[in-house]
Design an enzyme around this catalytic site. Structure first.
Site, short mmCIF file in Angstrom:
data_model
loop_
_atom_site.label_atom_id
_atom_site.label_comp_id
_atom_site.label_asym_id
_atom_site.label_seq_id
_atom_site.Cartn_x
_atom_site.Cartn_y
_atom_site.Cartn_z
N GLU A 1 17.22 -54.74 -12.77
CA GLU A 1 18.15 -55.15 -14.33
C GLU A 1 18.54 -56.60 -14.15
O GLU A 1 19.72 -57.05 -13.64
CB GLU A 1 18.75 -53.76 -14.28
CG GLU A 1 19.85 -54.24 -15.62
CD GLU A 1 19.28 -54.54 -17.15
OE1 GLU A 1 19.64 -55.34 -17.63
OE2 GLU A 1 18.73 -53.33 -17.23
N ASP B 1 10.44 -50.90 -18.16
CA ASP B 1 11.52 -51.22 -19.08
C ASP B 1 12.66 -51.67 -20.18
O ASP B 1 13.55 -52.03 -19.86
CB ASP B 1 11.97 -49.57 -19.16
CG ASP B 1 13.30 -49.39 -19.86
OD1 ASP B 1 13.09 -49.19 -20.88
OD2 ASP B 1 14.17 -48.15 -19.35
N SER B 2 10.95 -52.55 -20.51
CA SER B 2 11.71 -54.06 -21.35
C SER B 2 12.40 -53.83 -22.54
O SER B 2 11.88 -52.54 -23.65
CB SER B 2 10.79 -54.16 -21.10
OG SER B 2 10.12 -54.58 -22.22
N THR B 3 13.19 -54.56 -23.42
CA THR B 3 13.28 -54.85 -24.55
C THR B 3 11.86 -55.01 -25.89
O THR B 3 10.98 -55.50 -24.80
CB THR B 3 14.91 -55.80 -24.64
OG1 THR B 3 14.14 -57.08 -24.45
CG2 THR B 3 15.89 -55.18 -24.37
N HIS C 1 12.62 -41.75 -22.62
CA HIS C 1 12.34 -41.70 -20.82
C HIS C 1 12.01 -40.59 -19.90
O HIS C 1 11.12 -41.20 -18.80
CB HIS C 1 14.00 -41.49 -20.12
CG HIS C 1 14.81 -42.50 -21.13
ND1 HIS C 1 15.58 -42.52 -21.41
CD2 HIS C 1 14.37 -43.47 -20.54
CE1 HIS C 1 16.66 -43.01 -21.67
NE2 HIS C 1 15.86 -44.32 -21.27
N PRO D 1 16.01 -61.96 -23.45
CA PRO D 1 15.16 -61.63 -21.96
C PRO D 1 14.06 -60.94 -22.08
O PRO D 1 13.55 -61.36 -20.76
CB PRO D 1 16.57 -61.43 -21.37
CG PRO D 1 17.38 -61.69 -22.57
CD PRO D 1 17.10 -61.83 -23.39
#
Length: 282
Positions: A106, A156-158, A62, A163
């Site tokens: 989100e 800030d993705s997976t 972060h 998704p």
């Protein structure tokens, strides 16, 4: 019998974390979500069998995703965070007093709600900050349709499965470019190069279709297996990633922000890439 969480991201490499206590286990509208406690890393959030963040080492990710682009920009007032449902990214961005508005998009409300309930230390009150605008929708759709403009965009993705897959396309990056102010910066989560090299190569080529200056920077995050993680960097202003340590320190010191990983020296050094990562940029 001891329960272990075994990550399933790679078919040929796995890591295990001991599950000392399960706090939440269910399927949200979009993903399988488990939150559990581990003696070393504290509370752990996983989605679809993959570790997303832990109390023990979240600060590295972060801090580096938030402070590097904001300090490099030097005058960021409006920041867009795509993903980041645990609230950690918003927490770090909001530490910059000059930032007037943070829009956080989100896709999964369940991740936000369960993180607030079970991982409150990550957001640390960020969702109550009046500067934060939480939007529950698909991030790719948001950047394609919004009329807002941002100085910094943090993706800030997976990983690029499920998704998160749409957040790694050339079309998405082009839409991000459209949403930036002049001299704006986009940073992206780009996986662990030693085991996910194609993510670096793909992002290098796809970001390059929209931005004049594309690069990567790295940080060591223990529970992201396989070595250090790469963050993608894209801007039309090459000077923004080439500040020397003295210039970064001059911007950073007056902010009075406490960190556990980020420093001006780390900021400058993180853009130095090993040869095998440079070889992926082709």
């Amino acid at each position: 019998m001891t329960e272990w969480f075994t990550e399933t991201l790679h078919p040929w490499l796995a890591q295990r974390l001991r599950v000392d206590r399960v706090l939440y286990r269910d399927k949200t509208e979009h993903q399988d979500l488990i939150i559990f406690e581990n003696e070393r890393f504290g509370r752990v959030l996983t989605l679809d069998g993959v570790v997303q963040t832990t109390e023990g080492d979240e600060f590295v990710y972060h801090e580096m995703m938030a402070h590097v682009p904001i300090v490099a920009h030097g005058a960021a007032r409006r920041v867009l965070v795509i993903g980041g449902g645990d609230g950690g990214m918003a927490r770090e961005v909001l530490k910059h007093r000059a930032v007037e508005r943070v829009t956080m998009v989100e896709i999964d409300r369940g991740v936000v709600d369960m993180s607030v309930e079970h991982l409150p230390s990550l957001s640390a009150g960020a969702f109550d900050d009046p500067r934060l605008d939480l939007v529950i929708t698909d991030g790719a759709r948001y950047v394609a349709e919004t009329h807002e403009r941002f100085d910094v965009i943090i993706v800030d993705s997976t990983d690029p499965i499920g998704p998160g897959e749409v957040l790694f396309t050339a079309e998405f990056y082009a839409d991000c470019k459209r949403c930036l102010t002049e001299g704006g910066i986009v940073v992206t989560q780009n996986g662990v190069p030693a085991v996910q090299g194609s993510e670096v190569t793909n992002s290098w080529n796809r970001l390059g279709k929209s931005f004049a200056d594309v690069w990567f920077y790295v940080a060591a995050i223990p529970t992201y297996q396989g070595g250090f993680m790469a963050m993608g960097w894209a801007s039309d202003d090459p000077a923004k990633r080439r500040h020397d340590v003295a210039a970064i320190e001059a911007r950073w010191a007056p902010l009075g922000i406490e960190t556990r990983y980020y420093t001006p020296a780390i900021h400058r050094a993180c853009f130095a890439l090993p040869k095998f990562v440079l070889d992926l940029m082709r």
